[in-house]
Design a protein around this motif. Structure first.
Motif, short mmCIF file in Angstrom:
data_model
loop_
_atom_site.label_atom_id
_atom_site.label_comp_id
_atom_site.label_asym_id
_atom_site.label_seq_id
_atom_site.Cartn_x
_atom_site.Cartn_y
_atom_site.Cartn_z
N VAL A 62 -7.61 -14.44 0.07
CA VAL A 62 -6.96 -13.30 0.70
C VAL A 62 -7.94 -12.61 1.65
CG1 VAL A 62 -5.48 -12.97 -1.32
CG2 VAL A 62 -7.59 -11.61 -1.10
N GLU A 63 -7.39 -11.85 2.57
CA GLU A 63 -8.19 -11.03 3.48
C GLU A 63 -8.27 -9.62 2.92
OE1 GLU A 63 -7.93 -9.07 7.97
OE2 GLU A 63 -6.32 -10.35 7.19
N GLN A 64 -9.45 -9.12 2.65
CA GLN A 64 -9.58 -7.77 2.12
C GLN A 64 -9.43 -6.74 3.23
OE1 GLN A 64 -12.45 -6.88 -0.97
NE2 GLN A 64 -12.94 -9.06 -1.17
N ARG A 65 -8.76 -5.64 2.90
CA ARG A 65 -8.50 -4.55 3.83
C ARG A 65 -8.78 -3.22 3.13
NH1 ARG A 65 -7.35 -6.28 9.02
NH2 ARG A 65 -6.17 -4.35 9.34
N PRO A 66 -8.98 -2.13 3.88
CA PRO A 66 -9.09 -0.82 3.23
C PRO A 66 -7.84 -0.51 2.42
CG PRO A 66 -9.84 -0.69 5.50
CD PRO A 66 -9.20 -2.05 5.33
N ALA A 67 -8.02 0.06 1.25
CA ALA A 67 -6.90 0.29 0.32
C ALA A 67 -6.27 1.67 0.54
CB ALA A 67 -7.39 0.16 -1.12
N VAL A 68 -6.05 2.03 1.79
CA VAL A 68 -5.48 3.34 2.11
C VAL A 68 -4.24 3.15 2.98
CG1 VAL A 68 -7.68 4.55 1.94
CG2 VAL A 68 -6.98 3.61 4.14
N VAL B 41 0.82 -1.22 0.00
CA VAL B 41 0.00 0.00 0.00
C VAL B 41 0.85 1.26 0.00
CG1 VAL B 41 -1.54 1.37 1.46
CG2 VAL B 41 -2.09 -0.99 1.00
N ALA B 42 1.85 1.33 0.87
CA ALA B 42 2.66 2.54 0.95
C ALA B 42 3.37 2.83 -0.37
CB ALA B 42 3.67 2.42 2.09
N THR B 43 3.91 1.80 -1.00
CA THR B 43 4.61 1.98 -2.28
C THR B 43 3.65 2.44 -3.36
OG1 THR B 43 6.24 0.30 -1.68
CG2 THR B 43 6.03 0.83 -4.02
N PHE B 44 2.47 1.85 -3.40
CA PHE B 44 1.48 2.24 -4.40
C PHE B 44 1.16 3.72 -4.31
CE2 PHE B 44 -2.90 3.13 -5.59
CZ PHE B 44 -2.98 2.59 -6.87
N TRP B 45 0.87 4.21 -3.11
CA TRP B 45 0.46 5.61 -2.97
C TRP B 45 1.62 6.58 -3.10
CZ3 TRP B 45 -4.32 6.79 -3.78
CH2 TRP B 45 -5.34 5.88 -3.49
N SER B 46 2.85 6.08 -3.07
CA SER B 46 4.00 6.96 -3.26
C SER B 46 4.20 7.35 -4.71
CB SER B 46 5.28 6.29 -2.73
OG SER B 46 5.67 5.21 -3.58
N ASP B 47 3.60 6.59 -5.64
CA ASP B 47 3.74 6.88 -7.07
C ASP B 47 2.55 6.27 -7.81
OD1 ASP B 47 4.53 7.46 -9.64
OD2 ASP B 47 6.42 6.33 -9.55
N THR B 48 1.41 6.86 -7.63
CA THR B 48 0.17 6.25 -8.14
C THR B 48 0.16 6.15 -9.66
OG1 THR B 48 -0.95 8.41 -8.09
CG2 THR B 48 -1.20 6.97 -6.18
N ASN C 98 -2.38 14.66 0.47
CA ASN C 98 -1.41 13.71 -0.03
C ASN C 98 -2.08 12.52 -0.70
OD1 ASN C 98 0.80 15.15 1.12
ND2 ASN C 98 0.28 14.27 3.12
N PRO C 99 -1.37 11.85 -1.61
CA PRO C 99 -1.94 10.64 -2.21
C PRO C 99 -2.35 9.63 -1.14
CG PRO C 99 0.03 11.31 -3.38
CD PRO C 99 -0.04 12.18 -2.16
N GLY C 100 -3.55 9.10 -1.29
CA GLY C 100 -4.09 8.18 -0.30
C GLY C 100 -5.08 8.81 0.65
N ASP C 101 -5.10 10.15 0.73
CA ASP C 101 -6.13 10.81 1.53
C ASP C 101 -7.50 10.55 0.91
OD1 ASP C 101 -4.27 11.81 3.31
OD2 ASP C 101 -4.20 13.80 2.41
N VAL C 102 -8.51 10.53 1.76
CA VAL C 102 -9.87 10.18 1.34
C VAL C 102 -10.82 11.30 1.71
CG1 VAL C 102 -11.74 8.50 1.57
CG2 VAL C 102 -9.36 7.73 1.72
N ILE C 103 -11.73 11.62 0.78
CA ILE C 103 -12.81 12.55 1.06
C ILE C 103 -14.13 11.80 0.94
CG2 ILE C 103 -13.91 14.74 0.45
CD1 ILE C 103 -11.02 15.08 1.27
N ALA C 104 -14.87 11.72 2.06
CA ALA C 104 -16.22 11.15 2.02
C ALA C 104 -17.18 12.30 1.72
CB ALA C 104 -16.55 10.50 3.35
N THR C 105 -17.90 12.20 0.61
CA THR C 105 -18.53 13.37 0.00
C THR C 105 -19.90 13.74 0.54
OG1 THR C 105 -19.39 11.99 -1.80
CG2 THR C 105 -17.24 13.05 -2.16
N GLY C 106 -20.38 13.05 1.57
CA GLY C 106 -21.66 13.41 2.17
C GLY C 106 -22.78 12.48 1.74
N THR C 107 -23.85 12.52 2.50
CA THR C 107 -24.97 11.60 2.28
C THR C 107 -26.23 12.34 1.89
OG1 THR C 107 -26.00 9.62 3.26
CG2 THR C 107 -25.95 11.58 4.64
N PRO C 108 -27.07 11.74 1.05
CA PRO C 108 -28.36 12.36 0.71
C PRO C 108 -29.37 12.17 1.85
CG PRO C 108 -28.11 10.29 -0.45
CD PRO C 108 -26.83 10.52 0.28
#
Length: 283
Positions: free
Chosen positions: A58-64, A31-38, A230-240
């Motif tokens: 595999v065990e799925q995890r958040p991709a951040v 994950v760290a390498t991916f977000w260092s050069d997306t 920074n790369p990897g930061d997440v914005i949750a855009t709100g709910t209706p």
């Protein structure tokens, strides 16, 4: 392209994987390498052919990355602000989540002790793919790598204790998110994606991203005036509109319930609700 976080048996390192159909995944890099050069890793992920694994192995995890800031937008749909008797804000209402609250589809979310239940908030999460500092909305919008489903599960009692929402928005395992779908497959949120939430099969939210008050480009640009994204930061855009606590009587998620968030082009995110006794332990 659809990307997930994943761990292989016996390995505590989280990798980014490219989904290959419904049943297989191809590991890309950690994950760290991916977000260092997306840009480079997206190109490499597109061409991958080796290392294909069954998804259920595999065990799925958040991709951040662990360093990610998760910034949520409150009251970003006029009808949602109105149902809670809030005025439409002049600027986006922003609050933070910790990455430790994030999970993936299928992971249970516990109702915290003392809460009457959890409330649902289906929404789109946007993933920053490049550094942004004092930028303009168009540049910021172009820096989005992709989007996913997200459920901003909320402990309303804790949220209302003070004017700050942090406590009610960071319950254990209260931030489930789906795979990242790259922006080329999603398009511009201003053109409209349907956002639907169901509880035990009953439709409770039916909104559209075209109705957002603040679009993702303007929100990212505003944030970048104060701190660098920074790369990897997440914005949750709100709910209706359609959340549970404003209903008469209030309708909150109880142990045994299953809540689903379905968003056009992004898929379905499923979260079973469990009681407070299930808070402890790994997920």
């Amino acid at each position: 392209m659809r990307l997930i976080g994943m761990r292989t048996p016996g390995d505590t390192t989280t990798y980014i994987g490219r989904l290959d159909g419904d049943d297989h995944v191809l590991p890309v890099t950690d994950v760290a390498t991916f977000w260092s050069d997306t840009e480079s890793w997206i190109a490499k992920a597109t061409e991958l052919t080796d290392g294909r694994r069954r998804l259920d192995s595999v065990e799925q995890r958040p991709a951040v990355p662990d360093s990610a800031r998760v910034i949520c937008i409150g009251l970003n749909y006029k009808a949602h602000a109105a149902e809670g008797s809030f005025q439409v804000p002049q600027f986006p209402t922003l609050f933070g989540r910790w990455t430790s609250s994030l999970t993936v589809s299928g992971t249970s979310a516990p109702v915290p002790a003392g809460e009457a239940g959890l409330d649902w908030e289906g929404e789109v999460a946007a993933y920053v793919g490049a550094s942004l500092c004092e930028t303009d909305p168009d540049t910021a919008r172009a820096a989005v790598l992709g989007y996913s489903t997200f459920n901003d599960l909320t402990a309303r009692k804790a949220q209302k204790l003070t004017a700050q929402w942090t406590l009610g928005k960071n319950g254990d395992r209260s931030g489930p998110m789906g795979p990242i779908v790259t922006v080329d497959e999603v398009g511009d949120l201003r053109d409209g994606l349907g956002v639907r939430t169901r509880v035990n099969g009953t439709l409770v939210q039916d909104g559209n991203t075209r109705d957002m008050i603040f679009d993702i480009g303007h929100v990212l640009a505003l944030i970048s005036e104060t701190f660098t994204l920074n790369p990897g930061d997440v914005i949750a855009t709100g709910t209706p509109e359609g959340v549970g606590y404003v209903r008469n009587p209030p309708w909150l998620l109880q142990p045994g319930d299953v809540v689903e968030v379905e968003i056009d082009r992004l898929g379905i995110l499923t979260t079973p609700i469990v009681d407070a006794a299930a808070r402890r332990g790994d997920y």
